[in-house]
Design an enzyme around this catalytic site. Sequence first.
Site, PDB file in Angstrom:
ATOM      1  N   ASP A  12      51.727 -40.235  81.605  1.00  0.00           N
ATOM      2  CA  ASP A  12      52.452 -38.976  81.790  1.00  0.00           C
ATOM      3  C   ASP A  12      53.641 -39.126  82.732  1.00  0.00           C
ATOM      4  OD1 ASP A  12      50.457 -37.823  80.223  1.00  0.00           O
ATOM      5  OD2 ASP A  12      49.229 -37.399  81.982  1.00  0.00           O
ATOM      6  N   HIS A  42      52.923 -37.500  74.366  1.00  0.00           N
ATOM      7  CA  HIS A  42      54.310 -37.698  74.807  1.00  0.00           C
ATOM      8  C   HIS A  42      55.097 -36.436  74.484  1.00  0.00           C
ATOM      9  CE1 HIS A  42      54.199 -42.373  74.283  1.00  0.00           C
ATOM     10  NE2 HIS A  42      53.262 -41.912  75.076  1.00  0.00           N
TER      11      HIS A  42
END
Length: 359
Positions: A12, A42
């Site tokens: 992340d 994503h």
Amino acid sequence: MTSIIVGGHYGDEGKGKIVSYLALKDNPHVIARAGVGPNAGHTVVHEGRKYGLRMITCGFVNPKSRLLVGAGVLVDVKRFLDEVELTGVGGRIRVDWRCAIIDDEHKKADTGADSRRIGTTGSGCGPANAARVNRVARQAKDMPELKDYLADVPEIINDAIDEGREVMVEASQGFGLSLYYGNYPYVTSKDTSASTAAADVGLGPTKVDDVYVVYKAYMSRVGEDPYVRYLTDEEVKASAYWGGLLKKADEAGLDGTTNQKLAELLGEVGTVTGRPRKIGAFDFKLARYSARVNGATQICITCLDKLFPECAGVRDYDKLPEDALAHVGGIEEKVGVKATLISTGPAVYDVVDLRDGPS
Ligand code: GTP
Ligand code: IMP
Ligand code: MG
């Protein structure tokens, strides 16, 4: 040139954003997804739309690039087909015929006690990789729904390299989640370093020119991991930017612990799981170690605007405020690699690109 983009902390970090920027800027002939599988989430924000992608590379934003899923990646067939539809890339995406498949039984197993102890994403990746190692997993070639998408990914990539074209590889997760190098057992089901990303797509180590390691300007961690510390109240108070953010959270009437307030203010909620992420100060030691093991040639720092709101949307180095530059400088010095891409917002072009020096 052949580049690999990997995460330098715990996932992340904003790899999706960096990949989408590089896809539009460097115009790669092929962009291949490496990494574990659909445990990744994503995020790309492009032309006013936000995409949360788990199987398809964020490089899809460049309509001219061919898109690939490398043999090392686990495929969730339904999710893959849904994302193909969402992004409209059916004519230009291919999946290596050897990819292992995540079956329903793997997803079910990933909700059991062992998975809960680790706090997995529940996407079935761990059990599917276990089945793959036991050589009982199905492969992409066994799935009629994928028949129009099958290809030999290493052939396509190595042909592109031989023709002198630009090749990009998008990894997933982050170094701290590596099965080999992370905080075992609180890790994912595979190594997450650049060397494994290269192997995932069939690239030999001598063919890789650039490794971009992506870090967020601070740390976030989703899932159970007693080794990753929350920021303490003392640390928050002692730091100008964390103290300022906490004050903002209080003014906005957010409740909970300091971490919950900061996570909410920063929008740090897991893309796949919806869980609030643990917030931490930048871990320089892990960052340096991951840059070394990944063989970083460049580092990218994202979300600078979340710590220093005056950076929001800045694209010129000269317009970055002193305190933000000092933070970037501190990271460069302690990691030992130059920061060449600095991301200042979620939109694709919110980037200070220093690859050719300050503009
Ligand atoms: P994984 O493969 O799951 O590890 O994901 P990732 O590295 O692609 O990151 P993810 O998209 O899960 O999380 C990053 C979040 O930050 C997303 O919501 C992005 O839109 C956002 N983001 C990325 N760069 C920036 C930035 O520079 N500023 C701001 N404000 N948001 C950013
Ligand atoms: P799994 O990969 O679903 O088995 O989860 C194992 C660990 O890795 C858990 O702590 C997850 O939260 C973490 N993890 C896996 N993929 C990601 C990701 O893409 N971003 C952040 N954490 C992840
Ligand atoms: Mg994510």
